[in-house]
Write an enzyme that holds these catalytic residues in place. Structure first.
Site, PDB file in Angstrom:
ATOM      1  CG  HIS A  14      28.227  21.654 -20.090  1.00 13.57           C
ATOM      2  ND1 HIS A  14      28.758  21.123 -18.941  1.00 13.57           N
ATOM      3  CD2 HIS A  14      29.144  21.423 -21.058  1.00 13.57           C
ATOM      4  CE1 HIS A  14      29.945  20.589 -19.204  1.00 13.57           C
ATOM      5  NE2 HIS A  14      30.202  20.746 -20.472  1.00 13.57           N
ATOM      6  CB  CYS A  33      34.080  22.075 -20.105  1.00 12.05           C
ATOM      7  SG  CYS A  33      33.730  20.419 -20.735  1.00 12.05           S
ATOM      8  CG  HIS A  39      31.187  22.167 -25.018  1.00 13.07           C
ATOM      9  ND1 HIS A  39      31.376  23.134 -24.066  1.00 13.07           N
ATOM     10  CD2 HIS A  39      31.318  20.976 -24.382  1.00 13.07           C
ATOM     11  CE1 HIS A  39      31.623  22.552 -22.913  1.00 13.07           C
ATOM     12  NE2 HIS A  39      31.596  21.249 -23.064  1.00 13.07           N
ATOM     13  CG  HIS A  41      29.710  16.716 -22.907  1.00 21.33           C
ATOM     14  ND1 HIS A  41      31.001  16.323 -23.188  1.00 21.33           N
ATOM     15  CD2 HIS A  41      29.819  17.928 -22.309  1.00 21.33           C
ATOM     16  CE1 HIS A  41      31.841  17.257 -22.770  1.00 21.33           C
ATOM     17  NE2 HIS A  41      31.153  18.253 -22.234  1.00 21.33           N
ATOM     18  CG  ASP A  79      17.402  14.160 -25.185  1.00 21.55           C
ATOM     19  OD1 ASP A  79      18.643  14.162 -25.373  1.00 21.55           O
ATOM     20  OD2 ASP A  79      16.595  13.619 -25.956  1.00 21.55           O
ATOM     21  CG  HIS A  80      18.160  17.111 -28.345  1.00 20.14           C
ATOM     22  ND1 HIS A  80      18.102  15.799 -27.931  1.00 20.14           N
ATOM     23  CD2 HIS A  80      18.768  17.105 -29.542  1.00 20.14           C
ATOM     24  CE1 HIS A  80      18.639  15.030 -28.862  1.00 20.14           C
ATOM     25  NE2 HIS A  80      19.062  15.793 -29.850  1.00 20.14           N
ATOM     26  CD  GLU A 126      31.398  16.234 -19.118  1.00 15.93           C
ATOM     27  OE1 GLU A 126      30.795  17.189 -18.619  1.00 15.93           O
ATOM     28  OE2 GLU A 126      32.636  16.155 -19.129  1.00 15.93           O
TER      29      GLU A 126
HETATM   30 NI    NI Z   1      31.864  19.966 -21.432  1.00 17.41          NI
END
Ligand code: NI
Length: 136
Positions: A14, A33, A39, A41, A79-80, A126
């Site tokens: 995200h 972020c 990047h 999580h 997911d992914h 997160e």
């Molecule tokens: Ni982040």
């Protein structure tokens, strides 16, 4: 009233930012972020449902049904993936954990209520240190 929680995990990319702000303003507000190159999580999602125990079957909801609902409607879409660009229920929203929790609630609530139980809480971790709870 009994409560039951299912845990699922997903990994996703995200960026927290507003398009109408400069990169430096985004960094000021959203910190790391807001990295323009994305990047990821490793998120943990907890879905808690509530209701009465079915006296005939002795359980609240069939756990494999609950798992299937969560996986089909939420995990398979996240997911992914890139939360900003690939996830229909996060379109045009800032990709914060708060907004994600509300969006997941909105997706799951009708599907879970169809099974005769109520959605109680959406919790998303997160990181080990940061989590969000949404109760609708
Ligand atoms: Ni982040």
């Amino acid at each position: 009233m009994i409560f039951l929680t299912r845990r699922e995990r997903f990994s996703a990319a995200h960026r927290m930012y507003r398009k109408d702000w400069s990169d430096s303003r985004n960094y000021e507000v959203f910190g790391k972020c807001s990295n323009p190159e994305w990047h990821g999580h490793n998120y943990t999602l907890y879905i808690t449902v509530k209701g009465e125990i079915d006296s005939e079957r002795g359980f609240l909801i069939n756990l494999s049904d609950l798992k299937e609902i969560i996986n089909d409607a939420v995990i398979s879409k996240l997911d992914h993936r890139n939360i900003n660009t690939e996830v229909d229920f996060m379109k045009d929203k800032i990709a914060t954990t708060e907004n994600l929790a509300v969006a997941i609630w909105d997706v799951l609530q009708p599907l879970i209520e169809e099974r005769g139980v109520l959605l109680h809480r959406v919790r998303i971790e997160e990181t080990e240190n940061n989590s969000v709870d949404y109760y609708g």
